[in-house]
Design an enzyme around this catalytic site. Structure first.
Site, PDB file in Angstrom:
ATOM      1  N   GLU A  15       0.867  -1.184   0.000  1.00  0.00           N
ATOM      2  CA  GLU A  15       0.000   0.000   0.000  1.00  0.00           C
ATOM      3  C   GLU A  15       0.902   1.232   0.000  1.00  0.00           C
ATOM      4  OE1 GLU A  15      -2.823   0.308   3.297  1.00  0.00           O
ATOM      5  OE2 GLU A  15      -2.697   2.491   3.163  1.00  0.00           O
ATOM      6  N   ARG A  31       0.500  10.497   0.341  1.00  0.00           N
ATOM      7  CA  ARG A  31       0.833  11.558   1.299  1.00  0.00           C
ATOM      8  C   ARG A  31       2.039  12.358   0.836  1.00  0.00           C
ATOM      9  NH1 ARG A  31       0.913   7.893   6.794  1.00  0.00           N
ATOM     10  NH2 ARG A  31      -0.978   6.770   6.269  1.00  0.00           N
ATOM     11  N   LYS A  57     -10.887  -1.314   7.046  1.00  0.00           N
ATOM     12  CA  LYS A  57      -9.676  -0.903   7.768  1.00  0.00           C
ATOM     13  C   LYS A  57     -10.081  -0.451   9.168  1.00  0.00           C
ATOM     14  CE  LYS A  57      -6.016   2.575   7.452  1.00  0.00           C
ATOM     15  NZ  LYS A  57      -4.736   2.723   6.789  1.00  0.00           N
TER      16      LYS A  57
END
Ligand code: 3PG
Length: 208
Positions: free
Chosen positions: A40, A44, A128
């Site tokens: 993943e 960001r 999640k």
């Protein structure tokens, strides 16, 4: 689009922050060599989308996903770059609608019983749980899943080598995510040999 099938035989997902896209391919190859099946890449950094594309193109054996999704437009961007799944720390109606519209396997985030229920009603059976340790970790997951036995979790946030196998012992946990085996110090100095050692250990301790 629920991500249950895509991630069904995956126990651990590295959650990575890539500041410099030039290390993306070497990092993905290193992780794949260590036995990691999916990565993943968090959105960001300014290089994150390029990193997703590079890994998708140059390391086709690893399943590449994009994390930290927070805007609807990011779904089109990651689809165009070859991402195979998306992860968000939370969920909004527009994000859920968009993921369904483009058939992108999506792991939306939830932290409370109500949030979990809303996502279950949308068909998301893998969610999640973030930030896992701050939310109460294993004890909290046990308590939440007792009345919600159908849902499965992908906890991330504060998970360590010691905690990862403990999370995976829970029936409600499909896989764990984290960055504990890719320390920024090693990444910054491109110590892929040491990252491989740590990633291999992460794979071993999560092979349950
Ligand atoms: C995430 O986005 O899931 C977390 O930042 C990963 O958590 P960790 O860095 O505490 O492992």
């Amino acid at each position: 689009m629920d991500a249950t099938n895509l991630l069904s035989d995956i126990n651990v997902v590295p959650v990575v922050v890539i500041e410099d896209k030039r290390i993306a391919v070497d990092l993905a190859l290193t992780l794949f060599d260590a036995g990691i099946k999916a990565i993943e890449i968090t959105l960001r950094t300014t290089d994150a989308l390029d990193a997703v594309e590079l890994v998708a193109n140059k390391v086709p054996d690893i399943i590449v996903g994009a994390g930290s999704i927070r805007q609807v437009e990011q779904f089109d961007e990651i689809l165009n770059r070859g991402a195979q799944f998306a992860v968000s720390p939370g969920a909004t109606n527009p994000l859920v609608s968009k993921a369904k519209q483009i058939n992108m396997p999506f792991v939306p985030g939830a932290a409370t019983a109500s949030e979990i229920l809303v996502l279950m009603n949308e068909g998301y059976m893998l969610q999640k749980f973030f930030p896992a340790e701050r939310l109460g970790g294993i004890q909290m997951l046990k308590a939440l899943s007792a009345p919600l036995p159908e849902v499965r979790f992908f906890p991330t946030g504060g998970i360590s080598a010691e905690l990862a196998p403990q999370y995976l012992q829970l029936k409600c946990v499909t896989c764990v995510g984290g960055s504990w085996f890719i320390p920024p110090t090693l990444l910054n100095r491109k110590d892929f040999a040491q990252i491989k050692v740590m990633a291999r250990s992460a794979v071993e301790i999560t092979s349950v």
